[in-house]
Design an enzyme around this catalytic site. Structure first.
Site, short mmCIF file in Angstrom:
data_model
loop_
_atom_site.label_atom_id
_atom_site.label_comp_id
_atom_site.label_asym_id
_atom_site.label_seq_id
_atom_site.Cartn_x
_atom_site.Cartn_y
_atom_site.Cartn_z
N HIS A 10 47.62 -46.45 66.24
CA HIS A 10 46.63 -45.53 66.78
C HIS A 10 45.33 -45.67 65.98
O HIS A 10 44.76 -44.70 65.48
CB HIS A 10 47.15 -44.09 66.73
N ASP A 40 50.47 -38.17 67.81
CA ASP A 40 49.19 -37.82 67.18
C ASP A 40 49.37 -36.54 66.37
O ASP A 40 49.92 -35.55 66.86
CB ASP A 40 48.13 -37.60 68.25
N HIS A 93 48.15 -36.37 76.22
CA HIS A 93 46.80 -36.95 76.27
C HIS A 93 46.85 -38.27 77.05
O HIS A 93 47.83 -39.02 76.98
CB HIS A 93 46.25 -37.18 74.87
N HIS A 123 53.02 -36.82 73.63
CA HIS A 123 52.18 -35.71 74.10
C HIS A 123 51.42 -36.17 75.34
O HIS A 123 51.51 -37.34 75.75
CB HIS A 123 51.24 -35.23 73.00
N ASP A 149 45.62 -41.23 76.80
CA ASP A 149 45.86 -42.54 76.19
C ASP A 149 47.33 -42.76 75.87
O ASP A 149 47.71 -43.85 75.42
CB ASP A 149 45.00 -42.72 74.94
N HIS A 150 48.17 -41.76 76.15
CA HIS A 150 49.61 -41.90 75.93
C HIS A 150 50.42 -41.84 77.22
O HIS A 150 51.61 -42.15 77.20
CB HIS A 150 50.09 -40.81 74.97
N HIS A 208 48.80 -31.07 66.40
CA HIS A 208 47.77 -31.73 67.18
C HIS A 208 47.09 -30.68 68.05
O HIS A 208 47.55 -29.53 68.13
CB HIS A 208 48.38 -32.85 68.03
#
Length: 303
Positions: free
Chosen positions: A268, A210, A65, A63, A67-68, A140
């Protein structure tokens, strides 16, 4: 095949855990590497491993976000700077193409290799040589996808012991029999298929992005050998996990049990679980799923 965790933290980089990324190494006979997510500083984590960026042939983004994905443009550029010339494919949700092309354009980063970007949809299936890749949409706050990596069954072994019992010694004839061909041997007709053992069942690796605990994750991981699932919180923060569209370690274990998974890796992990506090997450998960483990940065394991 090996799994190599590069970042196992949640949200922001921490002293003990970087943000999300891991690699599947030696994915095929060519020695290719597949990367899953690419959070900030993933390429720096790679410097502490034997991973060669030019060997990375596919990147799967769960996805969008930060942090990915914040490490993705830098990795793509460095792969080119370091002599990578072979094509690379990135899979990800709608918007991943715009994110990558805009980042490269505005930074004037020019790649020396062909980059293909495929935007995925729920239920999509890709046939990639030795593997079938399935996509499942999870739960999510933004579209987040899980990937199921199904290795195709491998041909069974030629039973050389059985052949030698009837007097057929090792040699070029074994190749024909291994291919299922029929040969003549001292007046006998020998069918190779009669000496080939049952196919070797392919391994299955399921990767959840996530997500809250959901049926789609159970379907994604059905009878998987390895299941990688987020465990952002402990059971004491179950309500917070739900509100933020994440999972607890217990919920990850419950999904694994429902799916009949052989081994669960928790990742995570929230930065609140530092200095050994993540052991409580593991304890909670193992009460449900005994074969649970917590991933940590730079951990490598053979599958």
């Amino acid at each position: 095949m090996h799994i190599h965790f590069l970042g196992t933290g949640a949200g922001v980089p921490g002293k003990e855990r970087n943000v999300s990324a891991f690699a599947l190494k030696q994915i095929n006979k060519h020695g290719d590497i597949w990367l899953f997510d690419c959070g900030e500083a993933t390429q720096h984590q790679i410097l502490h491993t034997t991973i060669k960026p030019r060997r990375v042939k596919k990147i799967f983004v769960t996805h969008l976000h930060g942090d990915h994905i914040f490490g993705l443009p830098g990795f793509l550029g460095s792969r080119s700077f370091q002599g990578g010339t072979e094509p690379l494919t990135v899979y990800g949700p709608e918007g991943i193409k715009e994110y990558i092309t805009t980042s490269l354009k505005l930074s004037r980063t020019y790649l020396k290799y062909d980059l293909e970007i495929l935007e995925i949809k729920d239920g999509e299936i890709f046939d990639e040589e030795d593997f079938i890749i399935s996509v499942k949409k999870l739960e999510h706050v933004i579209p987040s996808y899980g990937y199921r990596i199904q290795e195709k069954d491998r041909p069974g072994r030629l039973n050389s012991e059985k052949l030698q019992q009837i007097g057929i010694r090792p040699g070029p004839v074994y190749k024909k029999l291994k291919n299922g061909e029929t040969i003549e041997w001292e007046g006998q007709v020998i069918n190779g298929n009669d000496f080939i053992e049952a196919p070797v069942k392919g391994r299955v690796i399921a990767v959840a992005g996530d997500t809250r605990k959901c049926i789609a994750a159970v379907e994604l991981a059905k009878e998987a050998d390895i299941f990688i699932h987020e465990a952002t919180f402990g059971s004491e923060n179950e309500e917070m996990a739900y509100d933020y569209f994440h999972s607890t370690a217990v919920q990850a274990a419950e999904v694994a049990v429902a799916a009949g998974v052989k081994k669960l890796w928790l990742t995570h992990i929230s930065a609140r679980y530092t200095e050994g506090k993540e052991k409580e997450l593991l304890r909670q998960a193992r009460e449900i799923m005994p074969n649970s483990f917590i991933a940590y940065d730079l951990l490598e394991e053979e599958i």
